[in-house]
Design a protein around this motif. Structure first.
Motif, mmCIF file in Angstrom:
data_model
loop_
_atom_site.group_PDB
_atom_site.id
_atom_site.type_symbol
_atom_site.label_atom_id
_atom_site.label_comp_id
_atom_site.label_asym_id
_atom_site.label_seq_id
_atom_site.Cartn_x
_atom_site.Cartn_y
_atom_site.Cartn_z
ATOM 1 N N THR A 89 0.818 -1.215 0.000
ATOM 2 C CA THR A 89 0.000 0.000 0.000
ATOM 3 C C THR A 89 0.849 1.262 0.000
ATOM 4 O O THR A 89 0.590 2.201 -0.776
ATOM 5 N N GLU A 90 1.868 1.319 0.842
ATOM 6 C CA GLU A 90 2.648 2.552 0.946
ATOM 7 C C GLU A 90 3.354 2.881 -0.365
ATOM 8 O O GLU A 90 3.359 4.030 -0.817
ATOM 9 N N ALA A 91 3.924 1.853 -1.019
ATOM 10 C CA ALA A 91 4.604 2.095 -2.299
ATOM 11 C C ALA A 91 3.617 2.582 -3.359
ATOM 12 O O ALA A 91 3.925 3.482 -4.138
ATOM 13 N N ALA A 92 2.425 1.991 -3.368
ATOM 14 C CA ALA A 92 1.419 2.403 -4.351
ATOM 15 C C ALA A 92 0.937 3.822 -4.065
ATOM 16 O O ALA A 92 0.729 4.622 -4.993
ATOM 17 N N MET A 93 0.757 4.155 -2.781
ATOM 18 C CA MET A 93 0.369 5.527 -2.425
ATOM 19 C C MET A 93 1.433 6.524 -2.874
ATOM 20 O O MET A 93 1.116 7.582 -3.438
ATOM 21 N N ASN A 94 2.687 6.186 -2.642
ATOM 22 C CA ASN A 94 3.767 7.084 -3.050
ATOM 23 C C ASN A 94 3.810 7.243 -4.564
ATOM 24 O O ASN A 94 4.085 8.335 -5.083
ATOM 25 N N LEU A 95 3.531 6.154 -5.292
ATOM 26 C CA LEU A 95 3.522 6.252 -6.745
ATOM 27 C C LEU A 95 2.436 7.228 -7.213
ATOM 28 O O LEU A 95 2.679 8.069 -8.082
ATOM 29 N N LEU A 96 1.226 7.128 -6.642
ATOM 30 C CA LEU A 96 0.155 8.057 -7.018
ATOM 31 C C LEU A 96 0.560 9.493 -6.763
ATOM 32 O O LEU A 96 0.313 10.386 -7.588
ATOM 33 N N ARG A 97 1.190 9.733 -5.623
ATOM 34 C CA ARG A 97 1.598 11.095 -5.273
ATOM 35 C C ARG A 97 2.701 11.599 -6.192
ATOM 36 O O ARG A 97 2.675 12.755 -6.645
ATOM 37 N N ASN A 98 3.682 10.743 -6.473
ATOM 38 C CA ASN A 98 4.775 11.161 -7.356
ATOM 39 C C ASN A 98 4.272 11.394 -8.787
ATOM 40 O O ASN A 98 4.726 12.320 -9.467
ATOM 41 N N TYR A 99 3.330 10.560 -9.217
ATOM 42 C CA TYR A 99 2.778 10.744 -10.564
ATOM 43 C C TYR A 99 1.998 12.056 -10.642
ATOM 44 O O TYR A 99 2.104 12.797 -11.625
ATOM 45 N N GLN A 100 1.221 12.339 -9.610
ATOM 46 C CA GLN A 100 0.467 13.594 -9.574
ATOM 47 C C GLN A 100 1.414 14.790 -9.668
ATOM 48 O O GLN A 100 1.170 15.739 -10.421
ATOM 49 N N ALA A 136 -6.934 5.283 -7.528
ATOM 50 C CA ALA A 136 -7.086 5.147 -6.078
ATOM 51 C C ALA A 136 -8.311 4.302 -5.745
ATOM 52 O O ALA A 136 -8.283 3.481 -4.822
ATOM 53 N N LEU A 137 -9.397 4.486 -6.503
ATOM 54 C CA LEU A 137 -10.601 3.691 -6.267
ATOM 55 C C LEU A 137 -10.360 2.219 -6.600
ATOM 56 O O LEU A 137 -10.843 1.330 -5.880
ATOM 57 N N VAL A 138 -9.600 1.940 -7.653
ATOM 58 C CA VAL A 138 -9.242 0.553 -7.976
ATOM 59 C C VAL A 138 -8.513 -0.089 -6.794
ATOM 60 O O VAL A 138 -8.826 -1.222 -6.380
ATOM 61 N N PHE A 139 -7.534 0.617 -6.227
ATOM 62 C CA PHE A 139 -6.780 0.090 -5.090
ATOM 63 C C PHE A 139 -7.686 -0.127 -3.875
ATOM 64 O O PHE A 139 -7.626 -1.161 -3.203
ATOM 65 N N ALA A 140 -8.520 0.887 -3.574
ATOM 66 C CA ALA A 140 -9.388 0.801 -2.388
ATOM 67 C C ALA A 140 -10.389 -0.341 -2.536
ATOM 68 O O ALA A 140 -10.638 -1.096 -1.579
ATOM 69 N N CYS A 141 -10.967 -0.512 -3.721
ATOM 70 C CA CYS A 141 -11.936 -1.590 -3.948
ATOM 71 C C CYS A 141 -11.273 -2.962 -3.831
ATOM 72 O O CYS A 141 -11.866 -3.907 -3.286
ATOM 73 N N ALA A 142 -10.047 -3.082 -4.345
ATOM 74 C CA ALA A 142 -9.333 -4.360 -4.263
ATOM 75 C C ALA A 142 -9.088 -4.747 -2.806
ATOM 76 O O ALA A 142 -9.269 -5.915 -2.415
ATOM 77 N N GLU A 143 -8.676 -3.780 -1.998
ATOM 78 C CA GLU A 143 -8.474 -4.046 -0.565
ATOM 79 C C GLU A 143 -9.770 -4.502 0.101
ATOM 80 O O GLU A 143 -9.788 -5.452 0.875
#
Length: 424
Positions: A89-100, A136-143
């Motif tokens: 989760t943390e790596a994926a969150m960081n990727l979203l932030r860095n991409y933004q 982000a919704l894809v990640f949240a739904c998968a969890e």
């Protein structure tokens, strides 16, 4: 001198990080673009200092200044996210932030060399928010599926979830520091039942609340890479005291019988941006029903004028010799209120008025419907564009939206006169 100080701020931020020092030492191209961007904007300087990983983008001017379309943005982000294991989760969150931040840097760079007009800047920033939100919704739904399975409707079909954008996000007018005004809807008619197929079952009502909260966390939690976006939920039914996520049936009942006029004003700028497409279409049908409802023009006028007076009393910033471009008399919000008044007054005559959620295309439709003259529309759009361009530039310079009293005199007089013409 100012540019040199800003570059030194970035050098200080990367001191001890040999990779970035080497990058700047070995690449004249990166140095040239770093100085150019720092000279142009303290906001960009801060962005680079906070996220040195963005310095890689300075190596190739073609990718720095040329921007992808929405579909390319989405495909690029999906491809990058495919490299992560489901639990990281943390790596994926960081990727979203860095991409933004990476795409925002590229938009700002193109903006500062005048490669993009203002409307295209807002389009790009809005598309970026859409693709980040959807991922982000894809990640949240998968969890949620892994832990709790799927909530079912009374007929045994999976219940749907949709995200509705309001405000600048809904109106396709995002700036560099815009937050996301969101409303969450579901269509579950069996809220007391439990989810099925996960590691453990939970109440369906609780399920949707947790899904909404996780989505907010994916976007707004502070990580080493910062936040992707601030999320504002104040426009949901009953505001801060309302549920985080609302059933569509409750939302429809609220909009039909309990919503204030200002909430219908907000609905003029609302649109589905993520989640179940069918539920998004049902939302659009409800939006059209509400906005094309015939209204008493005199009562509507009074409510709009009263609401504008309350907003100015509570939100207008006042300093001697200064004027608030956003909230002041004759300012940006007044243009929006004029448009919203005309939409609510006249949409029952011509449904094309509510086809779009942005101010400019609504004014085009209002002109076509005869609600404003070509001259009135042209003046409203011209002044709105000049206000937005100025506040946008101020944001890049980390300056407030307070102008000198001597600025925008003609524009303020134009909007004040149009307010009298169209609402008096």
């Amino acid at each position: 001198a100012q540019a040199a100080l800003r570059v030194l701020k970035i050098i200080d931020a990367i001191a001890g990080r040999a990779t970035y020092i080497t990058l700047l030492y070995e690449s004249a191209t990166a140095r040239v673009h770093l100085v150019r961007l720092c000279a142009a904007s303290p906001w960009l300087t801060d962005l680079l200092a906070q996220s040195p990983v963005l310095l890689d983008n300075l190596l190739d001017p073609r990718t720095l200044y040329e921007l992808p379309e929405r579909a390319e943005l989405a495909a690029d982000l999906v491809a990058r996210c495919a490299q992560f294991d489901a639990g990281d989760t943390e790596a994926a969150m960081n990727l979203l932030r860095n991409y933004q931040k990476e795409v925002t840097l590229r938009v700002a760079a193109a903006d500062l060399v005048h490669a993009l007009p203002l409307v295209k800047v807002s389009d790009r920033l809005t598309w970026l928010a859409e693709v980040i939100l959807n991922q982000a919704l894809v990640f949240a739904c998968a969890e949620m599926r892994e832990q709790y399975g799927t909530p079912l409707r009374a007929d045994g079909t999976p219940a749907a979830f949709a995200v509705i954008a309001y405000g600048k996000f809904g109106g396709i007018e995002m700036g560099y520091s815009s937050d996301l005004d969101l409303v969450f809807l579901h269509d579950c008619d069996a809220l007391e039942s439990e989810s099925t197929g996960g590691a453990r079952a939970i109440n369906n009502g609780v399920y949707f609340s947790r899904l909404a909260q996780r989505l907010i966390n994916w976007l707004a939690t502070q990580t080493p890479a910062g936040r992707a976006y601030e999320v504002d939920m104040a426009l949901r039914p009953n505001g801060g005291s309302g549920l985080l996520v609302t059933s569509f049936s409750s939302f429809a009942t609220y909009q039909r019988g309990h919503a204030w006029t200002w909430e219908h004003q907000a609905l003029t700028r609302a649109r589905p941006v993520a989640g179940d497409e069918a539920l998004g279409k049902i939302f659009n049908t409800l939006r059209a029903e509400i906005l094309t409802r015939p209204r008493d023009p005199a009562r509507l006028r009074k409510e709009i004028i009263d609401m504008r007076a309350r907003m100015r009393a509570n939100l207008e910033k006042k300093l001697p010799g200064r004027w608030d471009v956003k909230q002041g008399e004759g300012g940006m919000t007044e243009v929006e209120f004029i448009t919203q008044f005309l939409v609510l007054r006249d949409a029952h005559k011509d449904a094309a008025i509510i086809q779009w959620s942005d101010n400019w295309r609504q004014l085009d439709a209002l002109e076509h419907a005869g609600s404003v003259t070509p001259q009135q529309k042209a003046r409203l759009i011209e002044v709105y564009r000049s206000y937005r361009a100025w506040t946008h530039e101020r944001g890049l310079q980390l300056e407030s939206s307070l102008a000198r009293d001597s600025q925008f005199k003609a524009e303020r007089e134009t909007i004040t006169a149009l307010w009298r013409e169209l609402l008096a």
